[in-house]
Design a protein around this motif. Sequence first.
Motif, PDB file in Angstrom:
ATOM      1  N   ILE A  48       0.846  -1.198   0.000  1.00  0.00           N
ATOM      2  CA  ILE A  48       0.000   0.000   0.000  1.00  0.00           C
ATOM      3  C   ILE A  48       0.879   1.245   0.000  1.00  0.00           C
ATOM      4  CG2 ILE A  48      -1.655   1.349   1.361  1.00  0.00           C
ATOM      5  CD1 ILE A  48      -2.866  -1.416   2.229  1.00  0.00           C
ATOM      6  N   ARG A  49       1.921   1.228   0.827  1.00  0.00           N
ATOM      7  CA  ARG A  49       2.846   2.378   0.872  1.00  0.00           C
ATOM      8  C   ARG A  49       3.539   2.569  -0.479  1.00  0.00           C
ATOM      9  NH1 ARG A  49       4.094   0.128   6.077  1.00  0.00           N
ATOM     10  NH2 ARG A  49       3.296   1.497   7.693  1.00  0.00           N
ATOM     11  N   VAL A  50       4.030   1.483  -1.054  1.00  0.00           N
ATOM     12  CA  VAL A  50       4.731   1.559  -2.340  1.00  0.00           C
ATOM     13  C   VAL A  50       3.788   2.072  -3.432  1.00  0.00           C
ATOM     14  CG1 VAL A  50       5.794   0.154  -4.172  1.00  0.00           C
ATOM     15  CG2 VAL A  50       6.474  -0.183  -1.787  1.00  0.00           C
ATOM     16  N   LEU A  51       2.559   1.580  -3.440  1.00  0.00           N
ATOM     17  CA  LEU A  51       1.597   2.025  -4.449  1.00  0.00           C
ATOM     18  C   LEU A  51       1.334   3.519  -4.340  1.00  0.00           C
ATOM     19  CD1 LEU A  51      -0.330   1.166  -6.761  1.00  0.00           C
ATOM     20  CD2 LEU A  51      -2.109   0.924  -5.013  1.00  0.00           C
ATOM     21  N   GLU A  52       1.113   3.986  -3.134  1.00  0.00           N
ATOM     22  CA  GLU A  52       0.851   5.421  -2.940  1.00  0.00           C
ATOM     23  C   GLU A  52       2.039   6.251  -3.410  1.00  0.00           C
ATOM     24  OE1 GLU A  52       1.219   9.295  -1.270  1.00  0.00           O
ATOM     25  OE2 GLU A  52       2.416   7.622  -0.527  1.00  0.00           O
ATOM     26  N   ARG A  53       3.229   5.843  -3.069  1.00  0.00           N
ATOM     27  CA  ARG A  53       4.428   6.599  -3.462  1.00  0.00           C
ATOM     28  C   ARG A  53       4.619   6.568  -4.978  1.00  0.00           C
ATOM     29  NH1 ARG A  53       6.083  10.616  -1.257  1.00  0.00           N
ATOM     30  NH2 ARG A  53       3.877  10.681  -1.379  1.00  0.00           N
ATOM     31  N   SER A  54       4.388   5.420  -5.600  1.00  0.00           N
ATOM     32  CA  SER A  54       4.611   5.310  -7.049  1.00  0.00           C
ATOM     33  C   SER A  54       3.547   6.058  -7.859  1.00  0.00           C
ATOM     34  CB  SER A  54       4.685   3.847  -7.479  1.00  0.00           C
ATOM     35  OG  SER A  54       3.427   3.216  -7.370  1.00  0.00           O
ATOM     36  N   SER A  61      -3.868   9.060  -3.350  1.00  0.00           N
ATOM     37  CA  SER A  61      -3.552   9.267  -1.937  1.00  0.00           C
ATOM     38  C   SER A  61      -3.350   7.921  -1.247  1.00  0.00           C
ATOM     39  CB  SER A  61      -4.703  10.012  -1.252  1.00  0.00           C
ATOM     40  OG  SER A  61      -5.838   9.154  -1.169  1.00  0.00           O
ATOM     41  N   SER A  62      -2.917   7.971  -0.009  1.00  0.00           N
ATOM     42  CA  SER A  62      -2.757   6.745   0.778  1.00  0.00           C
ATOM     43  C   SER A  62      -4.089   6.021   0.932  1.00  0.00           C
ATOM     44  CB  SER A  62      -2.188   7.083   2.169  1.00  0.00           C
ATOM     45  OG  SER A  62      -0.894   7.589   2.051  1.00  0.00           O
ATOM     46  N   MET A  63      -5.151   6.770   1.191  1.00  0.00           N
ATOM     47  CA  MET A  63      -6.470   6.155   1.352  1.00  0.00           C
ATOM     48  C   MET A  63      -6.944   5.512   0.044  1.00  0.00           C
ATOM     49  SD  MET A  63      -7.835   5.858   4.216  1.00  0.00           S
ATOM     50  CE  MET A  63      -7.970   6.505   5.835  1.00  0.00           C
ATOM     51  N   GLU A  64      -6.664   6.154  -1.075  1.00  0.00           N
ATOM     52  CA  GLU A  64      -7.068   5.584  -2.361  1.00  0.00           C
ATOM     53  C   GLU A  64      -6.265   4.318  -2.679  1.00  0.00           C
ATOM     54  OE1 GLU A  64      -8.605   9.569  -4.687  1.00  0.00           O
ATOM     55  OE2 GLU A  64      -6.449   9.233  -4.493  1.00  0.00           O
ATOM     56  N   ALA A  65      -4.989   4.315  -2.347  1.00  0.00           N
ATOM     57  CA  ALA A  65      -4.172   3.116  -2.535  1.00  0.00           C
ATOM     58  C   ALA A  65      -4.705   1.990  -1.658  1.00  0.00           C
ATOM     59  CB  ALA A  65      -2.709   3.407  -2.206  1.00  0.00           C
ATOM     60  N   SER A  66      -5.038   2.320  -0.423  1.00  0.00           N
ATOM     61  CA  SER A  66      -5.601   1.345   0.507  1.00  0.00           C
ATOM     62  C   SER A  66      -6.934   0.823  -0.007  1.00  0.00           C
ATOM     63  CB  SER A  66      -5.784   1.997   1.885  1.00  0.00           C
ATOM     64  OG  SER A  66      -6.494   1.155   2.753  1.00  0.00           O
ATOM     65  N   GLN A  67      -7.774   1.710  -0.532  1.00  0.00           N
ATOM     66  CA  GLN A  67      -9.087   1.315  -1.051  1.00  0.00           C
ATOM     67  C   GLN A  67      -8.946   0.372  -2.242  1.00  0.00           C
ATOM     68  OE1 GLN A  67     -12.108   2.383   0.480  1.00  0.00           O
ATOM     69  NE2 GLN A  67     -12.818   0.636  -0.706  1.00  0.00           N
ATOM     70  N   ALA A  68      -7.976   0.640  -3.113  1.00  0.00           N
ATOM     71  CA  ALA A  68      -7.750  -0.238  -4.260  1.00  0.00           C
ATOM     72  C   ALA A  68      -7.410  -1.646  -3.776  1.00  0.00           C
ATOM     73  CB  ALA A  68      -6.624   0.313  -5.142  1.00  0.00           C
ATOM     74  N   PHE A  69      -6.492  -1.740  -2.826  1.00  0.00           N
ATOM     75  CA  PHE A  69      -6.136  -3.057  -2.280  1.00  0.00           C
ATOM     76  C   PHE A  69      -7.334  -3.691  -1.581  1.00  0.00           C
ATOM     77  CE2 PHE A  69      -1.666  -2.189  -3.042  1.00  0.00           C
ATOM     78  CZ  PHE A  69      -1.167  -3.458  -3.274  1.00  0.00           C
ATOM     79  N   GLN A  70      -8.084  -2.897  -0.841  1.00  0.00           N
ATOM     80  CA  GLN A  70      -9.237  -3.435  -0.115  1.00  0.00           C
ATOM     81  C   GLN A  70     -10.270  -4.017  -1.068  1.00  0.00           C
ATOM     82  OE1 GLN A  70     -10.941  -0.918   2.965  1.00  0.00           O
ATOM     83  NE2 GLN A  70     -12.981  -1.677   2.487  1.00  0.00           N
ATOM     84  N   ASP A  71     -10.629  -3.272  -2.103  1.00  0.00           N
ATOM     85  CA  ASP A  71     -11.650  -3.760  -3.033  1.00  0.00           C
ATOM     86  C   ASP A  71     -11.162  -4.990  -3.799  1.00  0.00           C
ATOM     87  OD1 ASP A  71     -13.569  -1.926  -2.237  1.00  0.00           O
ATOM     88  OD2 ASP A  71     -12.919  -0.429  -3.689  1.00  0.00           O
ATOM     89  N   LEU A  72      -9.894  -5.012  -4.158  1.00  0.00           N
ATOM     90  CA  LEU A  72      -9.347  -6.197  -4.819  1.00  0.00           C
ATOM     91  C   LEU A  72      -9.340  -7.392  -3.869  1.00  0.00           C
ATOM     92  CD1 LEU A  72      -6.455  -4.458  -6.746  1.00  0.00           C
ATOM     93  CD2 LEU A  72      -8.367  -5.680  -7.808  1.00  0.00           C
ATOM     94  N   PHE A  73      -8.916  -7.166  -2.639  1.00  0.00           N
ATOM     95  CA  PHE A  73      -8.862  -8.236  -1.637  1.00  0.00           C
ATOM     96  C   PHE A  73     -10.253  -8.821  -1.394  1.00  0.00           C
ATOM     97  CE2 PHE A  73      -9.007  -9.907   2.660  1.00  0.00           C
ATOM     98  CZ  PHE A  73      -7.840 -10.652   2.757  1.00  0.00           C
TER      99      PHE A  73
END
Length: 184
Positions: A48-54, A61-73
């Motif tokens: 999640i951190r790497v995705l947000e930074r890249s 944003s960090s929340m959007e990166a987290s949301q992407a992982f959450q919805d995929l998971f």
Amino acid sequence: GILSAGSILTSTIDKVVEQTVQLAIEQDAAIVAFNKATGASGQFDSQIRVLERSLFDSGVSSMEASQAFQDLFLSVSDFNTMSQDQQMILAETTAVLNELGVSSKDTAANIQLATKGLGMSVKQADQLVRGLKTFAQDIGVSTAQLSADFAKMGPMVAELGQDGVQAFKNLAKEAKVTGIDINR
């Protein structure tokens, strides 16, 4: 002169430190939200951190990166058994499409349809969801709406197998030309 330059340098350093602390707080909150929603404590934190930074320059944003992982998971049944590279490819696509107005839930649902319903590889599924954006632009409709329609029509698309995607595209073109809602 020297005093002024020193205060500017101190001010700049203070701002960098402040922004770094703020980023760490945002990333931590995003990871906590992901872990709370999925129960996958710690498994995806660094990704999640790497995705947000890249994707920072793309506005993710960090929340959007987290949301992407959450919805995929939560939506893609094989997500947690995929390689980290495959997970990152799908998360990047999901986050970027979300920035462009396509719900990360719809993207995740479409990836699930592609991999499970249509038997596509992760790479093919990624190309499909990216291709929906291009197709929507080509026929002059909202990418978000087209992706949502594809997700809603998933069972019908899957029933048609490999011909399902083209059948959906033909239907979307007709809906655009006639002005009739694609779901009708």
